[in-house]
Enzyme design. Structure first.
Site: not given
Ligand code: 3HC
Ligand code: NAI
Length: 701
Positions: A111, A131
């Site tokens: 976004e 999301e």
């Molecule tokens: N916020 C906070 N922490 C996050 C995060 C986020 N969005 N995404 C990942 N992390 C943290 C994980 O909890 C993990 O923490 P830890 O080491 O303490 O366990 C660390 O980052 C690494 O994450 P992964 O183990 O998942 O690492 P990968 O390399 O396997 O994957 C990734 C990376 C593809 C970015 C995956 O973490 C992911 O899919 N993250 C979530 C992405 C997501 O859902 N984004 C949308 C959020 S909601 C949003 O944006 C609302 C908006 O519309 C207003």
């Protein structure tokens, strides 16, 4: 002119000539925490005020572009500035804003990119609005800006599925303007910004574009499709409502509606459940016993047995880039296994998961089937997937022990057998571990890592590392009959059989649980897996069965009639043309058993069926946790979510128990005990939690 950093961590700005380079550095995934939002806002303000700045470049340090809002801030009071405000501010910049994308631009990250004026990405970059997988919808303009850039059908797909697209598709759809050559995004984007300045490119706010209209009927079709594919989930339907706003409303009104819907979802139980699942899946691998323990290197993998599971495991490993040798009993079986694996890989090719050249390479260089165990001499790990018989396992493990190199890991895919006993069949019990895959093994996400008494921590660590390579979610399990998942399954199946004897039909049970959110009812699943599997297990366990157990016999009756489920055309259901049909003959068999037991059938409500299912599951899970078979309640949740079709939007059984209250589960158990006080004995851990007013979540930390 090049100036030093203006602001420090986590957002910095420096000048490269007339380009202000704003860099986010918030490891590990550059999530948009309050500090990042404030940093972005401040630096963009500063850049606007600096006369020498002609363009702004926003990029990220580390392995990825921004992966979204900071999920850890959810459920807490919002700290200003809000993300939508920061993105609006960026979009309103009078100087062109270039976004440099690498890694994964997800959620709020994408976004943010949509709020910029020009987007350039590495060829390896990926884009998504995940999301809905967290029970939310894009809440920082994603539903309004995306369909102004890409065709509505692509926007609907991305937003309602949460799936990702690659750079090539992003370019084709109009999401990005350019794919950088090479892998230096910073340099490429600086070059791009320079060209934009030279050509006098103006800011290009996405919000000013007209929303791409949907094909006639596309929105209704998407809604109907989601009603099936995302049954029970609120977020994808609300995301469609928000997208509808992009078509029907002004940008400002659409944005306001999106925000309202986002807040509604933020307050929902489903959001809480799905975020629990997200963090639980990242917590399961964090175990004291493997902290700082280096895994062994695994490049070559052996598989014994090329049946249902062996072929799936081999396919999974080949797709993950490992070299695989598969041993079968005779040449007929090796031919069959070879054909199954190549068929599964062809399927992966058809689904676009594997290129033709890669397929050719795998079949010629990476995969071998043989009857000669000596071929395992150089394997780093061998996974046994032969018949579920302790004698056959013994024969295999003795052979493996004799031929495998020192340090090779010997793993069993057994569903129920004693991994300690299997380890004791070898002279290297510390190298033996259970790796319990789920069928189909190349598809199902769960891998139970069964740690036996003498398994070395290094071997456990290797199990977890291998799971990551294979794209699995790994859960540590202790040794017992059925480990975490199958043990809990056996227990709730008894409770459901009890519901059937009390008066429900298997079809009532399936319907109630599908309504609750399961992808398939348990009796339909049994038909799919083959009823003979459970029959064999029951026969094996018969000598140990407690005489007080109210054993339901109808499943055995079906098997005695050769009704093994789908593969024989009949099981609980009848399989012909069209949908599986309930079979009155099954009702008759059950009615006979009821009358033999003197039970007068009564109607059970769907709610009672769900209550029995959940109470039995939670009760046995509490025992599994108390005995240390599962390390924490969250390990149970991750197991049931990834291996047993438990609805993700309910967070898992232990999370569910906390939402209804452990006391309600205990009360249900006490009620059901009036009918069968052997099956419905409350787990001591559950009783203790209720007495102390605590939740299962309190045991997760
Ligand atoms: N916020 C906070 N922490 C996050 C995060 C986020 N969005 N995404 C990942 N992390 C943290 C994980 O909890 C993990 O923490 P830890 O080491 O303490 O366990 C660390 O980052 C690494 O994450 P992964 O183990 O998942 O690492 P990968 O390399 O396997 O994957 C990734 C990376 C593809 C970015 C995956 O973490 C992911 O899919 N993250 C979530 C992405 C997501 O859902 N984004 C949308 C959020 S909601 C949003 O944006 C609302 C908006 O519309 C207003
Ligand atoms: P299967 O019957 O489909 O395949 C077993 C294969 O092992 C056969 O092809 C057989 O020829 C081969 N085999 C038997 N003895 C052998 C030997 N000595 N050397 C080499 N090959 C030999 O069985 P399936 O379903 O694949 O199960 C295998 C194991 O996986 C069992 O322990 C089972 O409990 C477990 N499992 C099964 C699951 C399922 O859903 N089917 C799920 C998870 C685990």
């Amino acid at each position: 002119m090049r100036k030093g950093p203006v602001l420090s961590h986590p957002v910095t700005m420096e000048l490269h000539g007339d380009i202000a380079v704003i860099q986010v550095s918030n490891p590990p995934v550059n999530a948009l925490s309050q500090a990042v939002r404030a940093g972005l806002s401040d630096t963009v303000t500063q850049a606007a005020e600096m006369a020498e700045v002609k363009a702004i470049l926003i990029c990220c340090a580390g392995r990825t572009f921004v992966a979204g809002a900071d999920i850890r801030e959810f459920g807490k009071p919002l700290m200003e500035p809000s993300l939508p405000d920061v993105i609006d501010q960026i979009e309103a910049s009078t100087k062109p804003v270039v976004i440099a994308l690498h890694g994964t631009a997800l959620g709020g990250g994408l976004e943010l990119a949509l709020g910029g004026h020009y987007r350039i990405a590495l060829a390896s970059a990926r884009f998504g609005l995940p999301e809905v997988m967290l029970g939310l919808l894009p809440g920082a303009g994603g539903t309004q800006r995306l369909p102004r850039l890409v065709p509505m059908s692509n926007a609907i797909n991305m937003i309602t599925s949460g799936g990702q697209i690659g750079a090539q598709d992003a370019l084709e759809f109009g999401l990005i303007d350019q794919i950088a050559s090479g892998d230096d995004i910073r340099n490429a984007s600086l070059g791009y910004a320079k060209t934009l300045i030279e050509t006098g490119a103006a800011p290009r706010p996405t919000s000013r574009l007209v929303c791409n209209p949907p094909e006639p009927g596309a929105m209704d079709a998407a809604r109907a499709k989601l009603a099936k594919s995302a049954r029970g989930q609120i977020a994808p339907q609300k995301a469609l409502d928000a997208l509808r706003g992009a078509i029907d409303l002004s940008f400002a009104e659409g944005l306001a509606q999106e925000r309202a819907l986002f807040k509604e979802l933020m307050a929902s139980d489903q959001r809480g459940a799905m975020i629990h699942a997200f963090f639980a899946e990242r917590q399961v691998g964090k175990l004291d016993e493997i902290k700082g323990v280096a895994p062994r290197d695994v490049q070559t993998l052996g598989v014994v047995g090329g049946g249902t599971m062996g072929a799936g495991i081999a396919t999974n490993a080949l797709l993950a880039g490992l070299k695989v040798t598969l041993v079968e009993r005779d040449s007929e079986a090796t031919d069959r296994a070879y054909a199954t694996v190549s068929g599964l890989l062809e399927g992966a090719m058809q689904r676009g998961k594997l290129g033709e050249a890669q397929y050719g390479e795998i079949m010629s260089d990476c995969f071998k089937t043989t009857t000669d165990y000596q071929e395992f001499a150089q394997s780093d790990i061998v996974i046994e997937a032969v018949f579920e018989s302790i004698d056959v396992k013994k024969e295999v493990f003795e052979k493996l022990d004799a031929v495998c190199k020192p340090g090779a890991i010997l793993a069993s895919n057994t569903s129920y057998l004693d991994v300690d006993a299997i380890a004791a069949m070898t002279a290297r019990p510390e190298d033996v571990i259970g790796l319990h895959f789920f069928s189909p093994a190349h598809v199902m996400k769960l891998l139970e890592i069964v740690v036996a008494d003498r398994t070395a921590p290094e071997v456990t660590a290797t199990g977890f590392a291998l799971a990551k390579t294979l794209g699995k979610v790994a859960v540590r399990a202790g040794v017992c009959d059925g480990f975490i998942g199958n043990r809990i399954l056996s227990h709730y199946r008894k409770a459901l059989d009890g519901a059937v004897i009390a008066g429900a039909s298997p079809f009532d049970v399936d319907r109630a649980l599908v309504e609750f959110g399961l992808a398939m009812g348990p009796y339909a699943v049994s038909d799919l897996a083959g009823l003979d599997i459970g029959w064999a297990t029951r026969k094996r366990l018969a000598p140990r069965r407690d005489p007080r157990e109210a054993y339901a016999e109808f499943a055995d009756r079906l098997c005695e009639m050769g009704r093994f489920g789908r593969k024989t055309g009949r099981g609980y259901y009848l399989y012909g043309e069209g949908r599986p049909a309930p079979d009155p003959e099954v009702d008759g068999i059950i009615a006979e058993e009821r009358s033999a037991k003197g039970v007068i059938a009564r109607a059970l409500s769907d709610q009672e069926i769900v209550d029995r299912y959940m109470a039995a599951m939670v009760n046995e899970a509490a025992r599994v946790v108390e005995e240390g078979i599962a390390q924490r309640p969250l390990d149970v949740d991750v197991t049931l979510l990834n291996g047993y079709g438990f609805p993700r939007w309910r967070g898992g059984p232990m999370y569910y128990a906390d939402t209804v209250g452990p006391d309600k589960i205990l009360r249900d158990i006490t009620t059901f005990a009036a009918e069968d006080d052997f099956l419905w004995q409350p787990a001591p851990l559950l009783q203790r939690l209720v007495a102390e007013g605590k939740t299962f979540a309190s045991l997760n930390t």
